[in-house]
Design a protein around this motif. Structure first.
Motif, mmCIF file in Angstrom:
data_model
loop_
_atom_site.group_PDB
_atom_site.id
_atom_site.type_symbol
_atom_site.label_atom_id
_atom_site.label_comp_id
_atom_site.label_asym_id
_atom_site.label_seq_id
_atom_site.Cartn_x
_atom_site.Cartn_y
_atom_site.Cartn_z
ATOM 1 N N ARG A 41 0.828 -1.202 0.000
ATOM 2 C CA ARG A 41 0.000 0.000 0.000
ATOM 3 C C ARG A 41 0.863 1.254 0.000
ATOM 4 N N LYS A 57 1.010 4.184 -2.837
ATOM 5 C CA LYS A 57 0.797 5.595 -2.489
ATOM 6 C C LYS A 57 1.951 6.457 -2.994
ATOM 7 N N LYS A 60 -7.765 8.236 -2.239
ATOM 8 C CA LYS A 60 -8.979 7.784 -1.557
ATOM 9 C C LYS A 60 -9.384 6.401 -2.074
ATOM 10 N N ASP A 73 -7.070 3.821 -0.609
ATOM 11 C CA ASP A 73 -7.438 3.506 0.774
ATOM 12 C C ASP A 73 -8.680 2.621 0.834
ATOM 13 N N SER A 130 -9.020 -0.962 2.573
ATOM 14 C CA SER A 130 -9.726 -0.802 3.848
ATOM 15 C C SER A 130 -10.295 -2.110 4.390
ATOM 16 N N PRO A 137 -6.697 2.193 6.595
ATOM 17 C CA PRO A 137 -5.774 3.102 5.917
ATOM 18 C C PRO A 137 -4.830 3.777 6.888
ATOM 19 N N SER A 138 -3.637 4.092 6.408
ATOM 20 C CA SER A 138 -2.667 4.772 7.254
ATOM 21 C C SER A 138 -3.116 6.206 7.494
#
Length: 79
Positions: A37, A41, A64, A67, A71, A76-77
């Motif tokens: 992830r 990103k 978004k 995420d 999810s 999400p971070s």
């Protein structure tokens, strides 16, 4: 437009399933998902988007969506 949205949702489901399958084969699936992830990103933040005056909205929607894809596997971070 509905057909395009349906195809995009189908692609997201397919990609999520593929990621989950690969993660399940890893010794530490949670770490794999977190690293994966974070790499995606970084790609979204660094990709060059041309033809638009402001790429902030496109980038925000992409982050978004990313995420949302993760999810169900991991929250999400915060960054």
């Amino acid at each position: 437009m509905d057909e395009l949205n349906g195809k995009l949702i189908a692609c997201q489901i397919l990609i999520t399933g593929l990621i989950a399958r690969v993660a399940n084969e890893q010794r530490d699936p949670l770490r794999f998902l977190t690293d994966f992830r974070d790499e995606i990103k970084a790609v979204v933040n660094g990709v060059n988007i041309v033809g638009m005056d402001s790429t902030d909205r496109v980038r925000a929607v992409a982050l978004k969506t990313l995420d949302e894809l993760f999810s169900l596997m991991k929250p999400p971070s915060s960054d």
